[in-house]
Design an enzyme around this catalytic site. Structure first.
Site, short mmCIF file in Angstrom:
data_model
loop_
_atom_site.label_atom_id
_atom_site.label_comp_id
_atom_site.label_asym_id
_atom_site.label_seq_id
_atom_site.Cartn_x
_atom_site.Cartn_y
_atom_site.Cartn_z
N THR A 116 5.25 -8.37 5.28
CA THR A 116 5.09 -9.48 5.91
C THR A 116 5.70 -9.31 7.58
OG1 THR A 116 6.25 -10.38 3.93
CG2 THR A 116 6.75 -11.67 6.10
N HIS B 9 3.27 -13.64 10.02
CA HIS B 9 2.27 -13.77 9.00
C HIS B 9 3.06 -13.38 7.89
CE1 HIS B 9 -0.04 -12.85 12.91
NE2 HIS B 9 -0.80 -13.79 12.28
N GLU C 188 7.07 -12.06 -2.52
CA GLU C 188 6.09 -11.53 -3.61
C GLU C 188 4.95 -12.45 -3.90
OE1 GLU C 188 5.41 -8.62 -4.70
OE2 GLU C 188 7.35 -7.61 -4.75
P1 TGC Z 1 -8.67 -12.31 -0.01
O1 TGC Z 1 -9.87 -12.24 0.71
O2 TGC Z 1 -8.55 -12.88 -1.37
O3 TGC Z 1 -8.71 -10.85 -0.55
C1 TGC Z 1 -8.57 -9.67 0.42
C2 TGC Z 1 -8.92 -8.40 -0.41
O4 TGC Z 1 -8.00 -8.20 -1.38
C3 TGC Z 1 -8.47 -8.27 -2.85
N1 TGC Z 1 -7.36 -8.87 -3.50
C4 TGC Z 1 -6.55 -8.14 -4.31
N2 TGC Z 1 -6.46 -6.98 -4.74
C5 TGC Z 1 -5.69 -6.40 -5.59
N3 TGC Z 1 -4.55 -7.31 -6.09
C6 TGC Z 1 -4.59 -8.66 -5.65
N4 TGC Z 1 -3.61 -9.31 -6.21
C7 TGC Z 1 -5.64 -9.08 -4.73
N5 TGC Z 1 -5.85 -10.40 -4.32
C8 TGC Z 1 -6.97 -10.04 -3.70
C9 TGC Z 1 -9.75 -8.94 -2.76
O5 TGC Z 1 -10.50 -8.84 -3.78
C10 TGC Z 1 -10.08 -8.59 -1.40
O6 TGC Z 1 -10.73 -7.29 -1.52
P2 TGC Z 1 -12.10 -6.94 -0.62
O7 TGC Z 1 -12.48 -5.51 -1.06
O8 TGC Z 1 -13.10 -7.82 -1.00
O9 TGC Z 1 -11.46 -6.79 0.60
O10 TGC Z 1 -7.47 -12.38 0.92
P3 TGC Z 1 -6.77 -13.53 1.64
O11 TGC Z 1 -6.78 -13.09 3.04
O12 TGC Z 1 -7.66 -14.60 1.54
O13 TGC Z 1 -5.39 -13.88 1.03
C11 TGC Z 1 -5.12 -14.14 -0.30
C12 TGC Z 1 -3.78 -14.46 -0.74
C13 TGC Z 1 -3.30 -15.61 0.12
C14 TGC Z 1 -3.73 -14.52 -2.19
C15 TGC Z 1 -2.84 -13.12 -0.46
O14 TGC Z 1 -3.00 -12.96 1.18
C16 TGC Z 1 -1.47 -13.18 -1.00
O15 TGC Z 1 -1.23 -13.09 -1.87
N6 TGC Z 1 -0.38 -13.77 0.05
C17 TGC Z 1 0.97 -13.75 -0.22
C18 TGC Z 1 1.41 -12.69 0.35
C19 TGC Z 1 2.78 -12.14 -0.33
O16 TGC Z 1 2.61 -12.03 -1.40
N7 TGC Z 1 3.57 -11.18 0.21
C20 TGC Z 1 4.38 -10.52 -0.36
C21 TGC Z 1 5.07 -9.50 0.70
S1 TGC Z 1 5.90 -8.07 -0.07
C22 TGC Z 1 7.41 -8.75 -0.79
O17 TGC Z 1 7.45 -10.03 -0.72
C23 TGC Z 1 8.14 -7.85 -1.23
S2 TGC Z 1 9.67 -8.59 -1.98
C24 TGC Z 1 10.26 -7.31 -2.60
C25 TGC Z 1 11.64 -7.53 -3.43
O18 TGC Z 1 12.58 -7.41 -2.93
O19 TGC Z 1 11.26 -7.70 -4.83
P1 FAD Z 2 5.20 -18.87 5.01
O1 FAD Z 2 4.21 -18.21 4.98
O2 FAD Z 2 5.37 -19.43 6.54
O3 FAD Z 2 5.24 -20.31 4.22
C1 FAD Z 2 6.07 -21.45 4.51
C2 FAD Z 2 5.69 -22.52 3.41
O4 FAD Z 2 4.23 -22.75 3.70
C3 FAD Z 2 5.86 -21.87 2.03
O5 FAD Z 2 6.31 -23.10 1.34
C4 FAD Z 2 4.13 -21.55 1.41
O6 FAD Z 2 4.17 -21.87 0.15
C5 FAD Z 2 3.63 -22.67 2.58
N1 FAD Z 2 2.22 -22.41 2.48
C6 FAD Z 2 1.66 -21.19 3.30
N2 FAD Z 2 0.40 -21.39 3.62
C7 FAD Z 2 0.01 -22.13 2.77
C8 FAD Z 2 -1.10 -22.85 2.21
N3 FAD Z 2 -2.56 -22.25 2.75
N4 FAD Z 2 -1.28 -23.97 1.68
C9 FAD Z 2 -0.26 -24.41 1.23
N5 FAD Z 2 1.11 -24.02 1.79
C10 FAD Z 2 1.22 -23.13 2.22
N6 FAD Z 2 8.06 -8.83 2.68
C11 FAD Z 2 7.82 -7.66 2.63
O7 FAD Z 2 6.60 -7.43 3.13
N7 FAD Z 2 8.39 -6.83 2.22
C12 FAD Z 2 9.70 -7.16 1.53
O8 FAD Z 2 10.34 -6.16 0.96
C13 FAD Z 2 10.22 -8.46 1.57
N8 FAD Z 2 11.24 -8.92 1.01
C14 FAD Z 2 11.79 -10.01 1.08
C15 FAD Z 2 13.19 -10.13 0.57
C16 FAD Z 2 13.60 -11.47 0.99
C17 FAD Z 2 15.17 -11.99 0.57
C18 FAD Z 2 12.75 -12.94 1.42
C19 FAD Z 2 13.23 -13.98 1.44
C20 FAD Z 2 11.46 -12.34 1.68
C21 FAD Z 2 10.81 -11.12 1.63
N9 FAD Z 2 9.59 -10.65 2.05
C22 FAD Z 2 9.40 -9.36 2.12
C23 FAD Z 2 8.82 -11.91 2.57
C24 FAD Z 2 8.24 -12.76 1.56
O9 FAD Z 2 6.98 -12.06 1.17
C25 FAD Z 2 7.60 -13.93 2.61
O10 FAD Z 2 8.98 -14.64 2.89
C26 FAD Z 2 6.65 -14.79 1.67
O11 FAD Z 2 5.37 -14.10 1.46
C27 FAD Z 2 6.46 -16.15 2.49
O12 FAD Z 2 5.90 -16.05 3.87
P2 FAD Z 2 7.20 -16.78 4.89
O13 FAD Z 2 8.53 -16.60 4.60
O14 FAD Z 2 6.73 -16.23 6.34
O15 FAD Z 2 6.72 -18.30 4.64
#
Ligand code: TGC
Ligand code: FAD
Length: 392
Positions: free
Chosen positions: A139, A143, A371
């Site tokens: 993150t 983005h 996540e």
């Molecule tokens: P999109 O075009 O759909 O996909 C790009 C490429 O990725 C592949 N793919 C996956 N591969 C493995 N696992 C998945 N779940 C996958 N989802 C998609 C896909 O096949 C494609 O591959 P290729 O070879 O064709 O390039 O990508 P998009 O840019 O449209 O985005 C899709 C979206 C919105 C679902 C994705 O960006 C997303 O999941 N966004 C959410 C971001 C997120 O979850 N961030 C988490 C940050 S880490 C965190 O929060 C840790 S918290 C830790 C803690 O304290 O527990």
């Molecule tokens: P945004 O993406 O700005 O979203 C804001 C709001 O808009 C949300 O309600 C979302 O659902 C909505 N939204 C966004 N896009 C759309 C759409 N297309 N359509 C409709 N609604 C939409 N990240 C890491 O990489 N590593 C970590 O270890 C990690 N740890 C974290 C720990 C904590 C305590 C927290 C709070 C977050 C952590 N994160 C980490 C980040 C986390 O994954 C992001 O906060 C999360 O993915 C959302 O991103 P954002 O906060 O920028 O919200």
């Protein structure tokens, strides 16, 4: 110090679906949480401190790399054991589970899957024992839900890469020894780099004043012309699919973990409702409180079945990313709803640190956001069933 009287609900005899190994692993984690986490966690959360003293215990119960092969220091367990460990830890606190999730699924997993043999041997045993702690930087300030837009980048400088950019909201960042950093190369392709604390130009300022996950340390990762040795790039997968693959594993763990938080809230509310007398009878004898408790155990049971089935599919290598996404979304929402209802069952006592419910409730506000937010997971299911992405 709060007494931990937790008794796990198992309304559908789900224990019968578990192997002896699953139960041994689960019970060891449960005992450890009662002994080592419950007595200290409220104080740590109130002080907004990650309790580093529990790192060695987390390693001992196999929470660091449960499914990583034993030859690399992991516990070599299956996916259901992994899920059960996450459930038990989050029963104690989501922030502690966060630390374990990041270490296992977001640091050890990519090194194991995408790294070289040298990288595996160098880092995995130390991460499994807790000697090294890791974090995961995807993150960025601009983005979050759309990591594909990241601007953190590296340039090939011949004998090293030069890394620039910033990550935000990174769990474990303030104390991590290494960071798995996702950055774009000169062609805009995403790669994972292993950045070590101490590399010049790399800093990890802590994020303060959180009302949620207070017992988990969160911070930024700042890269200012950081020279990263070429051997620190993980070569075996690139593109956004690489970090998203790690998220599959972590989201699966959260689907189980959230059940733990919900079980703790339900168990606390049930016990309190049976003991609390108002209008000359236990509040558990009133229809409105029974409705709350009945709905809680129903939702927990459904979530347990979903997580168990997903674990079976993961063990068979058949679980899809969309199935994992659904379980993460459903089970976290289930847990946060139960936490809010359970808080009400306790009346005024529900807002105090005498009970774990308010802490779970506040923690789950992060879990429902990180996540992938709840809404992003709805869109993932929507895309899966219609074939039409609705993100843009
Ligand atoms: P999109 O075009 O759909 O996909 C790009 C490429 O990725 C592949 N793919 C996956 N591969 C493995 N696992 C998945 N779940 C996958 N989802 C998609 C896909 O096949 C494609 O591959 P290729 O070879 O064709 O390039 O990508 P998009 O840019 O449209 O985005 C899709 C979206 C919105 C679902 C994705 O960006 C997303 O999941 N966004 C959410 C971001 C997120 O979850 N961030 C988490 C940050 S880490 C965190 O929060 C840790 S918290 C830790 C803690 O304290 O527990
Ligand atoms: P945004 O993406 O700005 O979203 C804001 C709001 O808009 C949300 O309600 C979302 O659902 C909505 N939204 C966004 N896009 C759309 C759409 N297309 N359509 C409709 N609604 C939409 N990240 C890491 O990489 N590593 C970590 O270890 C990690 N740890 C974290 C720990 C904590 C305590 C927290 C709070 C977050 C952590 N994160 C980490 C980040 C986390 O994954 C992001 O906060 C999360 O993915 C959302 O991103 P954002 O906060 O920028 O919200």
């Amino acid at each position: 110090m709060r007494t931990d009287n937790f008794q796990a609900p198992d309304y559908y005899n789900l224990d019968e679906l578990l192997t002896e190994e699953h139960k041994i692993v689960r019970d060891a984690a449960r005992k450890w949480v009662k002994r080592e986490v419950s007595p200290i966690i409220e104080d740590a959360a109130q002080k907004a401190e990650f309790p580093k003293s529990i790192i060695s215990g987390l390693a001992e119960i196999g929470a660091f790399g449960p499914y990583i092969p034993e030859e690399y220091g992991g516990a070599g367990l299956d996916q259901i054991s992994y899920g059960l460990i996450m459930q038990e830890i989050e029963r104690g606190d989501s922030g502690v589970r966060s630390t374990a999730s990041v270490q296992s699924s977001l640091v050890m997993y990519p090194i194991y899957k995408y790294g070289t043999e040298e990288q595996r041997k160098k880092y995995l045993p130390k991460l499994a024992s807790g000697e090294f702690m890791g974090c995961f930087g995807l993150t960025e300030p601009d983005h979050g839900s759309n990591p594909a837009g990241m601007t953190t980048n590296f340039k090939d400088k011949g004998d090293h890469y030069l890394l620039n950019g910033a990550k935000m909201w990174i769990s474990n960042a303030p104390f991590a020894d290494i960071a798995i950093v996702w950055a774009k190369d000169e062609n805009g392709r995403i790669h994972g780099l292993i950045v070590e604390r101490g590399m010049e130009g790399f800093t990890t300022p802590e994020t303060h004043n959180k009302w949620s996950l207070r017992a988990s340390a969160t911070g930024e990762l700042i890269f200012n012309n950081v020279k990263v040795p070429k051997e620190n790039l993980m070569p075996n997968k690139s593109g956004l699919g690489a970090p998203l693959g790690c998220l599959d594993s972590a989201r699966y763990g959260i689907a189980w973990g959230a059940i733990g938080a919900a079980m703790d809230c339900y168990d606390t509310a049930l016990r309190y409702a049976k003991e609390r007398i108002q209008f000359d009878k236990p509040i558990a004898g009133t229809q409105l409180q029974q409705k709350k408790l009945a709905e809680m155990i129903t939702e927990i049971t459904k979530a347990q079945l979903m997580a168990w089935r997903l674990g079976v599919l993961r063990n068979e290598g058949k679980a899809t990313s969309a199935q994992i996404s659904m379980a993460k979304r459903n089970n976290v929402e289930m847990a946060i709803t139960i936490a809010r209802e359970a808080r009400q069952v306790l009346g005024g006592m529900g807002i105090t640190g005498e009970y774990s419910i308010m802490r779970h409730m506040m923690n789950l506000e992060s879990v429902i956001t990180y996540e992938g937010t709840h809404d992003i997971h709805l869109l993932i299911t929507g895309m899966d069933i219609t074939g039409i992405p609705a993100f843009q």
